[in-house]
Structure formats: structure tokens, C-alpha cells
Motif scaffolding. Structure first.
Motif, PDB file in Angstrom:
ATOM      1  N   THR A 156      -7.494  49.581 -33.763  1.00 44.02           N
ATOM      2  CA  THR A 156      -6.991  48.213 -33.827  1.00 44.02           C
ATOM      3  C   THR A 156      -5.648  48.131 -33.105  1.00 44.02           C
ATOM      4  N   PHE A 157      -5.151  46.931 -32.978  1.00 43.42           N
ATOM      5  CA  PHE A 157      -3.858  46.726 -32.328  1.00 43.42           C
ATOM      6  C   PHE A 157      -3.006  45.807 -33.213  1.00 43.42           C
ATOM      7  N   PRO A 158      -2.563  46.330 -34.371  1.00 40.80           N
ATOM      8  CA  PRO A 158      -1.791  45.488 -35.296  1.00 40.80           C
ATOM      9  C   PRO A 158      -0.363  45.248 -34.806  1.00 40.80           C
ATOM     10  N   ARG A 159       0.307  44.392 -35.483  1.00 43.86           N
ATOM     11  CA  ARG A 159       1.675  44.010 -35.163  1.00 43.86           C
ATOM     12  C   ARG A 159       2.623  45.212 -35.150  1.00 43.86           C
ATOM     13  N   GLU A 160       2.389  46.205 -35.980  1.00 47.39           N
ATOM     14  CA  GLU A 160       3.268  47.376 -36.067  1.00 47.39           C
ATOM     15  C   GLU A 160       3.287  48.192 -34.773  1.00 47.39           C
ATOM     16  N   GLU A 200      -5.432  46.794 -23.875  1.00 51.00           N
ATOM     17  CA  GLU A 200      -6.727  47.400 -24.177  1.00 51.00           C
ATOM     18  C   GLU A 200      -6.683  48.903 -23.962  1.00 51.00           C
ATOM     19  N   TYR A 201      -6.069  49.364 -22.886  1.00 51.40           N
ATOM     20  CA  TYR A 201      -5.960  50.801 -22.654  1.00 51.40           C
ATOM     21  C   TYR A 201      -5.152  51.443 -23.782  1.00 51.40           C
ATOM     22  N   PHE A 202      -4.053  50.814 -24.157  1.00 54.90           N
ATOM     23  CA  PHE A 202      -3.220  51.337 -25.239  1.00 54.90           C
ATOM     24  C   PHE A 202      -4.013  51.390 -26.548  1.00 54.90           C
ATOM     25  N   ARG A 203      -4.738  50.331 -26.854  1.00 52.69           N
ATOM     26  CA  ARG A 203      -5.510  50.268 -28.095  1.00 52.69           C
ATOM     27  C   ARG A 203      -6.523  51.404 -28.180  1.00 52.69           C
ATOM     28  N   LEU A 204      -7.219  51.670 -27.083  1.00 50.90           N
ATOM     29  CA  LEU A 204      -8.257  52.694 -27.074  1.00 50.90           C
ATOM     30  C   LEU A 204      -7.704  54.113 -27.083  1.00 50.90           C
ATOM     31  N   HIS A 205      -6.470  54.310 -26.596  1.00 47.36           N
ATOM     32  CA  HIS A 205      -5.905  55.653 -26.459  1.00 47.36           C
ATOM     33  C   HIS A 205      -4.672  55.887 -27.327  1.00 47.36           C
ATOM     34  N   GLN A 206      -4.395  55.013 -28.271  1.00 47.16           N
ATOM     35  CA  GLN A 206      -3.182  55.113 -29.072  1.00 47.16           C
ATOM     36  C   GLN A 206      -3.094  56.415 -29.858  1.00 47.16           C
ATOM     37  N   THR A 209      -6.283  50.364 -14.546  1.00 46.59           N
ATOM     38  CA  THR A 209      -6.602  51.224 -15.683  1.00 46.59           C
ATOM     39  C   THR A 209      -6.395  52.690 -15.330  1.00 46.59           C
ATOM     40  N   LYS A 210      -6.785  53.070 -14.133  1.00 44.10           N
ATOM     41  CA  LYS A 210      -6.615  54.454 -13.685  1.00 44.10           C
ATOM     42  C   LYS A 210      -5.127  54.817 -13.588  1.00 44.10           C
ATOM     43  N   ILE A 211      -4.317  53.909 -13.057  1.00 41.66           N
ATOM     44  CA  ILE A 211      -2.877  54.145 -12.952  1.00 41.66           C
ATOM     45  C   ILE A 211      -2.258  54.279 -14.335  1.00 41.66           C
ATOM     46  N   LEU A 212      -2.639  53.391 -15.268  1.00 38.01           N
ATOM     47  CA  LEU A 212      -2.105  53.461 -16.626  1.00 38.01           C
ATOM     48  C   LEU A 212      -2.441  54.796 -17.278  1.00 38.01           C
ATOM     49  N   GLY A 213      -3.670  55.248 -17.107  1.00 38.33           N
ATOM     50  CA  GLY A 213      -4.071  56.535 -17.670  1.00 38.33           C
ATOM     51  C   GLY A 213      -3.248  57.675 -17.118  1.00 38.33           C
ATOM     52  N   TRP A 246       5.522  57.485 -36.884  1.00 39.20           N
ATOM     53  CA  TRP A 246       4.423  58.437 -36.679  1.00 39.20           C
ATOM     54  C   TRP A 246       3.362  57.882 -35.743  1.00 39.20           C
ATOM     55  N   TYR A 247       3.708  56.852 -34.990  1.00 41.80           N
ATOM     56  CA  TYR A 247       2.738  56.219 -34.104  1.00 41.80           C
ATOM     57  C   TYR A 247       3.461  55.632 -32.899  1.00 41.80           C
ATOM     58  N   PRO A 248       2.753  55.439 -31.792  1.00 36.61           N
ATOM     59  CA  PRO A 248       3.368  54.833 -30.606  1.00 36.61           C
ATOM     60  C   PRO A 248       3.418  53.314 -30.732  1.00 36.61           C
ATOM     61  N   ARG A 249       4.331  52.710 -29.985  1.00 36.60           N
ATOM     62  CA  ARG A 249       4.412  51.256 -29.895  1.00 36.60           C
ATOM     63  C   ARG A 249       4.543  50.874 -28.426  1.00 36.60           C
ATOM     64  N   ILE A 250       4.187  49.627 -28.120  1.00 36.82           N
ATOM     65  CA  ILE A 250       4.180  49.179 -26.728  1.00 36.82           C
ATOM     66  C   ILE A 250       4.851  47.820 -26.598  1.00 36.82           C
ATOM     67  N   GLY A 251       5.543  47.647 -25.472  1.00 36.31           N
ATOM     68  CA  GLY A 251       6.111  46.362 -25.099  1.00 36.31           C
ATOM     69  C   GLY A 251       5.814  46.115 -23.630  1.00 36.31           C
ATOM     70  N   LEU A 252       5.585  44.877 -23.271  1.00 34.16           N
ATOM     71  CA  LEU A 252       5.236  44.526 -21.896  1.00 34.16           C
ATOM     72  C   LEU A 252       6.336  43.669 -21.286  1.00 34.16           C
ATOM     73  N   HIS A 253       6.668  43.955 -20.048  1.00 35.86           N
ATOM     74  CA  HIS A 253       7.670  43.174 -19.328  1.00 35.86           C
ATOM     75  C   HIS A 253       7.077  42.860 -17.951  1.00 35.86           C
ATOM     76  N   ILE A 254       6.350  41.754 -17.890  1.00 35.49           N
ATOM     77  CA  ILE A 254       5.672  41.349 -16.657  1.00 35.49           C
ATOM     78  C   ILE A 254       6.227  39.978 -16.286  1.00 35.49           C
ATOM     79  N   THR A 255       7.077  39.954 -15.283  1.00 39.13           N
ATOM     80  CA  THR A 255       7.799  38.729 -14.965  1.00 39.13           C
ATOM     81  C   THR A 255       7.066  37.863 -13.948  1.00 39.13           C
ATOM     82  N   LYS A 256       7.379  36.588 -14.022  1.00 41.35           N
ATOM     83  CA  LYS A 256       6.830  35.619 -13.077  1.00 41.35           C
ATOM     84  C   LYS A 256       7.328  35.906 -11.657  1.00 41.35           C
ATOM     85  N   LYS A 257       8.504  36.481 -11.551  1.00 37.15           N
ATOM     86  CA  LYS A 257       9.066  36.829 -10.252  1.00 37.15           C
ATOM     87  C   LYS A 257       8.183  37.844  -9.522  1.00 37.15           C
TER      88      LYS A 257
END
Length: 119
Positions: free
Chosen positions: A5-9, A71-77, A102-106, A43-54
């Protein structure tokens, strides 16, 4: 049993979380995507995204990149170290197809795992 899952935590929610990562990051970068990471005390990883309009002009392209990243993070957390990650995107990433992103993220997350484990 592994729960995918991909909960708020698992999300970086405020500027203090992001600032923590930006202070002393380990980073991995490839083809316009950079992942900054810093060990956390959880005891777990967390993620934040910074994708700007610029850097990514069209909203549907920004949303596509965010969706693929989450999705990649959720499947490989469960394979990731206990780190806080911030994903930064530069110009040109919107031109890549889903499989390439997806390949680059991996590749970048495996690099963080190797840095963390020391292998």
C-alpha cells in the motif's frame, strides 16, 4: 505477507521533512531524474516529489511522472533502505516513455541501496 500500500506515513508531508533531506543528501542522478536520499530514524522509507512546472510544462506530463514514481515506490518499498527520498526532475524527462522512466527509477534506487548497504 508483504503489503503493497501507499499510506500517508510513506510520504514527506511538510517542508521540515524536505529540509531534512536537503541538508545532507546522498544523491543519484541519471537522464534528468535525481533522487536525493537521507537515512531516517523510522523503520521504513518515505518519498517526496518535486516536479516543477518550470521543468515539465504540461500538467498531464507532471502527473504521469508522479504516478509512475509513486507506483514504482509502492511496489518496491520493502526493498528500499529506511531513508527519506526526494525525487527531482529536470527538463526533458517528459519526452521519455513510461518504461524508460521506470527503468531509470529502478537504477537510481538500486544505487541508493548499494550506497546504504556498502556493497
Amino acid at each position: 505477507m508483504v503489503i503493497l500500500t501507499f499510506p500517508r506515513e510513506l510520504r514527506l508531508l511538510n517542508s521540515r521533512h524536505y529540509d531534512y533531506v536537503f541538508q545532507q543528501p546522498q544523491w543519484a542522478s541519471s537522464l534528468g531524474i535525481t533522487i536525493l536520499g537521507r537515512l531516517n530514524k523510522l523503520w521504513y522509507p518515505r518519498i517526496g516529489l518535486h516536479i516543477t512546472k518550470k521543468n515539465v510544462k504540461l500538467a498531464h506530463e507532471r502527473n504521469r511522472i508522479k504516478r509512475l514514481t509513486r507506483e514504482y515506490f509502492r511496489l518496491h518499498q520493502h526493498e528500499l533502505p529506511s531513508m527519506d527520498f526526494v525525487i527531482l526532475v529536470r527538463k526533458g524527462v517528459a519526452d521519455l516513455d513510461n518504461q524508460k522512466i521506470t527503468k531509470i527509477l529502478g537504477k537510481l534506487w538500486r544505487r541508493h541501496y548499494r550506497l546504504y548497504c556498502g556493497s
